[in-house]
Motif scaffolding. Structure first.
Motif, PDB file in Angstrom:
ATOM      1  N   LEU A 127      12.363 -37.386 -27.222  1.00  0.00           N
ATOM      2  CA  LEU A 127      13.034 -37.637 -25.991  1.00  0.00           C
ATOM      3  C   LEU A 127      11.802 -37.449 -24.961  1.00  0.00           C
ATOM      4  N   THR A 128      12.131 -38.207 -23.829  1.00  0.00           N
ATOM      5  CA  THR A 128      11.299 -38.408 -22.727  1.00  0.00           C
ATOM      6  C   THR A 128      11.662 -37.263 -21.794  1.00  0.00           C
ATOM      7  N   ASP A 129      10.572 -36.973 -20.913  1.00  0.00           N
ATOM      8  CA  ASP A 129      11.177 -35.685 -20.020  1.00  0.00           C
ATOM      9  C   ASP A 129      12.628 -36.221 -19.300  1.00  0.00           C
ATOM     10  N   VAL A 130      12.672 -37.346 -18.732  1.00  0.00           N
ATOM     11  CA  VAL A 130      13.866 -37.840 -18.196  1.00  0.00           C
ATOM     12  C   VAL A 130      15.200 -37.638 -19.179  1.00  0.00           C
ATOM     13  N   GLU A 131      15.005 -37.964 -20.453  1.00  0.00           N
ATOM     14  CA  GLU A 131      15.906 -37.987 -21.207  1.00  0.00           C
ATOM     15  C   GLU A 131      16.456 -36.555 -21.369  1.00  0.00           C
ATOM     16  N   ALA A 132      15.381 -35.592 -21.634  1.00  0.00           N
ATOM     17  CA  ALA A 132      15.669 -34.245 -21.599  1.00  0.00           C
ATOM     18  C   ALA A 132      16.482 -33.513 -20.844  1.00  0.00           C
ATOM     19  N   VAL A 133      16.138 -33.978 -19.329  1.00  0.00           N
ATOM     20  CA  VAL A 133      16.849 -33.634 -18.229  1.00  0.00           C
ATOM     21  C   VAL A 133      18.391 -34.079 -18.309  1.00  0.00           C
ATOM     22  N   GLU A 134      18.431 -35.270 -18.549  1.00  0.00           N
ATOM     23  CA  GLU A 134      19.709 -35.748 -18.945  1.00  0.00           C
ATOM     24  C   GLU A 134      20.681 -34.975 -19.800  1.00  0.00           C
ATOM     25  N   LYS A 135      20.120 -34.713 -20.928  1.00  0.00           N
ATOM     26  CA  LYS A 135      20.645 -34.271 -21.971  1.00  0.00           C
ATOM     27  C   LYS A 135      21.144 -32.674 -21.655  1.00  0.00           C
ATOM     28  N   TYR A 136      20.000 -31.995 -21.241  1.00  0.00           N
ATOM     29  CA  TYR A 136      20.164 -30.438 -21.163  1.00  0.00           C
ATOM     30  C   TYR A 136      20.510 -30.040 -19.607  1.00  0.00           C
ATOM     31  N   GLY A 137      19.866 -30.727 -18.597  1.00  0.00           N
ATOM     32  CA  GLY A 137      19.987 -30.321 -17.246  1.00  0.00           C
ATOM     33  C   GLY A 137      18.669 -29.366 -17.030  1.00  0.00           C
ATOM     34  N   LEU A 138      18.303 -29.573 -15.842  1.00  0.00           N
ATOM     35  CA  LEU A 138      17.216 -28.983 -15.344  1.00  0.00           C
ATOM     36  C   LEU A 138      17.220 -27.357 -15.492  1.00  0.00           C
ATOM     37  N   ALA A 139      18.031 -26.743 -15.159  1.00  0.00           N
ATOM     38  CA  ALA A 139      18.445 -25.153 -15.264  1.00  0.00           C
ATOM     39  C   ALA A 139      18.083 -24.688 -16.827  1.00  0.00           C
ATOM     40  N   MET A 140      18.738 -25.498 -17.665  1.00  0.00           N
ATOM     41  CA  MET A 140      18.685 -25.152 -19.014  1.00  0.00           C
ATOM     42  C   MET A 140      17.209 -25.436 -19.644  1.00  0.00           C
ATOM     43  N   LYS A 166      14.632 -25.253 -17.930  1.00  0.00           N
ATOM     44  CA  LYS A 166      13.636 -23.977 -17.530  1.00  0.00           C
ATOM     45  C   LYS A 166      13.770 -23.008 -18.399  1.00  0.00           C
ATOM     46  N   LYS A 167      14.851 -22.472 -18.789  1.00  0.00           N
ATOM     47  CA  LYS A 167      15.141 -21.402 -19.880  1.00  0.00           C
ATOM     48  C   LYS A 167      14.455 -21.765 -21.220  1.00  0.00           C
ATOM     49  N   MET A 168      14.774 -23.125 -21.323  1.00  0.00           N
ATOM     50  CA  MET A 168      13.965 -23.302 -22.735  1.00  0.00           C
ATOM     51  C   MET A 168      12.836 -23.147 -22.775  1.00  0.00           C
ATOM     52  N   GLY A 169      11.977 -23.636 -21.704  1.00  0.00           N
ATOM     53  CA  GLY A 169      10.423 -23.459 -21.531  1.00  0.00           C
ATOM     54  C   GLY A 169       9.940 -21.933 -21.756  1.00  0.00           C
ATOM     55  N   LYS A 170      10.764 -21.075 -21.490  1.00  0.00           N
ATOM     56  CA  LYS A 170      10.478 -19.675 -21.261  1.00  0.00           C
ATOM     57  C   LYS A 170      10.702 -19.085 -22.760  1.00  0.00           C
ATOM     58  N   THR A 171      11.182 -19.953 -23.861  1.00  0.00           N
ATOM     59  CA  THR A 171      11.286 -19.348 -25.135  1.00  0.00           C
ATOM     60  C   THR A 171       9.958 -19.564 -25.853  1.00  0.00           C
ATOM     61  N   GLY A 172       8.977 -20.500 -25.385  1.00  0.00           N
ATOM     62  CA  GLY A 172       7.773 -20.702 -26.369  1.00  0.00           C
ATOM     63  C   GLY A 172       8.118 -21.657 -27.335  1.00  0.00           C
ATOM     64  N   TYR A 173       9.196 -22.088 -27.607  1.00  0.00           N
ATOM     65  CA  TYR A 173       9.374 -23.111 -28.567  1.00  0.00           C
ATOM     66  C   TYR A 173       8.925 -24.506 -28.011  1.00  0.00           C
ATOM     67  N   LEU A 174       8.574 -24.687 -26.755  1.00  0.00           N
ATOM     68  CA  LEU A 174       8.120 -25.941 -26.215  1.00  0.00           C
ATOM     69  C   LEU A 174       6.613 -25.805 -25.997  1.00  0.00           C
ATOM     70  N   ASP A 175       6.035 -24.774 -26.334  1.00  0.00           N
ATOM     71  CA  ASP A 175       4.428 -24.627 -26.352  1.00  0.00           C
ATOM     72  C   ASP A 175       3.988 -25.569 -27.559  1.00  0.00           C
ATOM     73  N   CYS A 176       2.795 -26.094 -27.111  1.00  0.00           N
ATOM     74  CA  CYS A 176       2.044 -26.533 -28.191  1.00  0.00           C
ATOM     75  C   CYS A 176       2.746 -27.516 -29.020  1.00  0.00           C
ATOM     76  N   VAL A 177       3.552 -28.301 -28.674  1.00  0.00           N
ATOM     77  CA  VAL A 177       4.542 -29.031 -29.348  1.00  0.00           C
ATOM     78  C   VAL A 177       3.607 -30.653 -29.718  1.00  0.00           C
ATOM     79  N   THR A 178       4.040 -31.420 -30.568  1.00  0.00           N
ATOM     80  CA  THR A 178       3.221 -32.645 -30.917  1.00  0.00           C
ATOM     81  C   THR A 178       4.073 -33.590 -29.683  1.00  0.00           C
TER      82      THR A 178
END
Length: 68
Positions: free
Chosen positions: A7-20, A22-34
């Motif tokens: 997913l590109t950034d644009v596609e991720a926003v379309e799928k999850y929404g910006l507010a979600m 931001k919450k997902m970013g705080k989980t740590g699961y999007l740190d150091c990804v390929t």
């Protein structure tokens, strides 16, 4: 989807929404990804990484074998 499984950034926003996202970013699961850089200069990360972060926000269990 630009590439299957990515997913590109644009596609991720379309799928999850910006507010979600931001919450997902705080989980740590999007740190150091390929990630990949597409020919047009856009970046994409595996959809699976977004899915794990989404599940973490929702409080669903994530087993170690699901994370690479």
């Amino acid at each position: 989807m630009t590439r299957p499984g990515w997913l590109t950034d644009v596609e991720a926003v379309e799928k999850y929404g910006l507010a979600m996202l931001k919450k997902m970013g705080k989980t740590g699961y999007l740190d150091c990804v390929t990630g990949i850089v597409l020919p047009d200069g856009e970046t994409a990360i595996p959809e699976r990484d977004y899915d794990l972060a989404y599940r973490a926000v929702k409080g669903e269990p994530i087993h170690p074998e699901e994370w690479d």
